[in-house]
Scaffold this active site. Structure first.
Site, mmCIF file in Angstrom:
data_model
loop_
_atom_site.group_PDB
_atom_site.id
_atom_site.type_symbol
_atom_site.label_atom_id
_atom_site.label_comp_id
_atom_site.label_asym_id
_atom_site.label_seq_id
_atom_site.Cartn_x
_atom_site.Cartn_y
_atom_site.Cartn_z
ATOM 1 N N LYS A 270 55.638 49.779 10.455
ATOM 2 C CA LYS A 270 55.594 48.646 11.392
ATOM 3 C C LYS A 270 54.202 48.560 12.032
ATOM 4 O O LYS A 270 53.205 48.830 11.353
ATOM 5 C CB LYS A 270 56.721 48.768 12.431
ATOM 6 C CG LYS A 270 58.094 48.973 11.766
ATOM 7 C CD LYS A 270 59.253 48.873 12.706
ATOM 8 C CE LYS A 270 60.543 49.111 11.935
ATOM 9 N NZ LYS A 270 61.738 48.997 12.758
ATOM 10 N N ASN B 141 58.511 52.543 6.686
ATOM 11 C CA ASN B 141 57.937 51.298 7.215
ATOM 12 C C ASN B 141 57.292 51.644 8.557
ATOM 13 O O ASN B 141 57.994 51.874 9.541
ATOM 14 C CB ASN B 141 59.073 50.278 7.379
ATOM 15 C CG ASN B 141 58.637 49.028 8.123
ATOM 16 O OD1 ASN B 141 57.444 48.784 8.308
ATOM 17 N ND2 ASN B 141 59.609 48.229 8.549
ATOM 18 N N GLU C 129 63.066 42.062 11.704
ATOM 19 C CA GLU C 129 62.054 41.713 12.718
ATOM 20 C C GLU C 129 61.249 40.491 12.295
ATOM 21 O O GLU C 129 60.712 39.776 13.148
ATOM 22 C CB GLU C 129 61.160 42.943 12.980
ATOM 23 C CG GLU C 129 61.938 44.018 13.753
ATOM 24 C CD GLU C 129 61.461 45.441 13.554
ATOM 25 O OE1 GLU C 129 60.354 45.640 13.015
ATOM 26 O OE2 GLU C 129 62.206 46.370 13.944
ATOM 27 N N SER D 261 67.866 53.705 11.825
ATOM 28 C CA SER D 261 67.978 55.014 12.486
ATOM 29 C C SER D 261 68.270 56.164 11.520
ATOM 30 O O SER D 261 68.990 57.102 11.868
ATOM 31 C CB SER D 261 69.006 54.960 13.620
ATOM 32 O OG SER D 261 68.588 54.022 14.604
ATOM 33 N N HIS E 288 62.554 41.573 6.473
ATOM 34 C CA HIS E 288 62.947 42.544 7.507
ATOM 35 C C HIS E 288 63.504 41.783 8.707
ATOM 36 O O HIS E 288 63.023 40.691 9.035
ATOM 37 C CB HIS E 288 61.739 43.397 7.912
ATOM 38 C CG HIS E 288 62.128 44.555 8.773
ATOM 39 N ND1 HIS E 288 62.401 44.402 10.117
ATOM 40 C CD2 HIS E 288 62.342 45.856 8.488
ATOM 41 C CE1 HIS E 288 62.758 45.587 10.603
ATOM 42 N NE2 HIS E 288 62.723 46.484 9.642
ATOM 43 N N GLY F 274 66.173 50.991 15.069
ATOM 44 C CA GLY F 274 65.409 51.441 16.226
ATOM 45 C C GLY F 274 66.264 51.727 17.449
ATOM 46 O O GLY F 274 65.754 51.874 18.550
ATOM 47 N N GLU G 162 70.154 46.862 6.136
ATOM 48 C CA GLU G 162 69.796 47.373 7.451
ATOM 49 C C GLU G 162 70.569 46.610 8.519
ATOM 50 O O GLU G 162 70.167 45.503 8.915
ATOM 51 C CB GLU G 162 68.298 47.173 7.707
ATOM 52 C CG GLU G 162 67.407 47.867 6.709
ATOM 53 C CD GLU G 162 66.017 48.115 7.292
ATOM 54 O OE1 GLU G 162 65.652 49.277 7.426
ATOM 55 O OE2 GLU G 162 65.347 47.141 7.640
HETATM 56 P P1 PGA Z 1 64.386 52.657 12.315
HETATM 57 O O1 PGA Z 1 63.837 51.351 11.582
HETATM 58 O O2 PGA Z 1 64.465 53.737 11.263
HETATM 59 O O3 PGA Z 1 63.375 52.976 13.363
HETATM 60 O O4 PGA Z 1 65.731 52.318 12.864
HETATM 61 C C1 PGA Z 1 64.321 51.000 10.323
HETATM 62 C C2 PGA Z 1 63.657 49.736 9.842
HETATM 63 O O5 PGA Z 1 63.405 48.836 10.642
HETATM 64 O O6 PGA Z 1 63.385 49.592 8.633
#
Ligand code: PGA
Length: 239
Positions: free
Chosen positions: A14, A12, A97, A199, A95, A167, A161
């Site tokens: 983003k 992803n 976010e 992560s 997601h 992140g 997640e």
């Molecule tokens: P990250 O993000 O690997 O940077 O922690 C994962 C995600 O948001 O799908």
């Protein structure tokens, strides 16, 4: 009860990348050629502005979100049909976010249904916050999110997640992931691929991807560079 499911390694991106990134799948294919990865699916979900230009490279393409409608007066949004037109075969929905931006489980449910309507496969994201985990409610929260976010459809992917692991560099332990994924498996049944996200990086990929009910990963930061995405993909078990 557990059946062997084809691993799905999903990046992803983003809000990262411009048109100069459109050749990255070719770079990926150079470091991990398609002939060596017949046992798994690799998916890249770039910003929608790049989707139609993304090189082939033997990878699948996906969207990061969609609107539930086919078309209409929805400024700034796009439908699953539009993402399909641009080359997507999967769409991430729910997601954290996007949930933080206001998407409710009912919204996610409608979006997942829309992805299916377009003939694509939704990757439905769920996950608890740190407070919810600390209070001992992680499994109950995730179970309810699945009940409310998954419509009555046959073909979908769940991405677990934990919000506190996205992140942050903090990864859930393999024990925590194993426990949660076993609970999710019991809820959704044998045929649904379950991804872990939060992560994931080359250093922890093998421990996570070798768990019985982890069928792949959803990767943010470590999926921006094709070398590290390839290292993660190489850690996926060969059935
Ligand atoms: P990250 O993000 O690997 O940077 O922690 C994962 C995600 O948001 O799908």
């Amino acid at each position: 009860m557990t059946q062997t499911l084809r691993p799905l390694i999903a990046a992803n991106w983003k809000m990262h990348g411009d048109l100069s990134w459109a050749s990255k799948p070719t770079d990926f294919d150079r470091v991990y050629p398609a002939a060596e990865r017949q046992h798994l699916d690799v998916l890249i979900c770039p910003p929608a502005t790049i989707l139609a230009s993304l090189a082939d490279g033997g990878v699948l393409k996906g969207g990061q979100d969609c609107h539930a409608a086919v078309s209409g007066a929805h400024t700034g949004d796009m439908s699953s049909e539009m993402l399909k037109d641009a080359g997507a075969s999967y769409v991430i929905v729910g997601h954290s976010e996007r949930r933080a931006g206001g998407d409710t489980c009912a919204d996610v449910n409608a979006k997942a249904e829309a992805v299916t309507r377009a003939g694509l496969v939704p990757i439905i994201c769920v996950g608890e916050t740190e407070d919810q985990r600390d209070a001992g409610n992680a499994q109950a929260v995730v179970s309810k999110q699945i009940t409310d976010s998954v419509p009555d459809i046959a073909d979908y992917v769940i991405a677990y997640e934990p919000v506190w692991a996205i992140g942050t560099g903090k990864t859930a332990t393999p024990e925590d992931v194993d426990e949660m994924h076993n609970a999710i498996r019991a809820q959704v049944g044998a045929g649904v691929r379950l991804l872990y996200g939060g992560s994931v990086k080359p250093a922890n990929a093998k421990d996570l991807l070798s768990l019985a009910n982890v069928n792949g990963a959803l990767i943010g930061g470590a999926g921006l560079e094709m070398d590290s995405l390839a290292d993660i993909a190489r850690a996926a078990p060969k059935a």
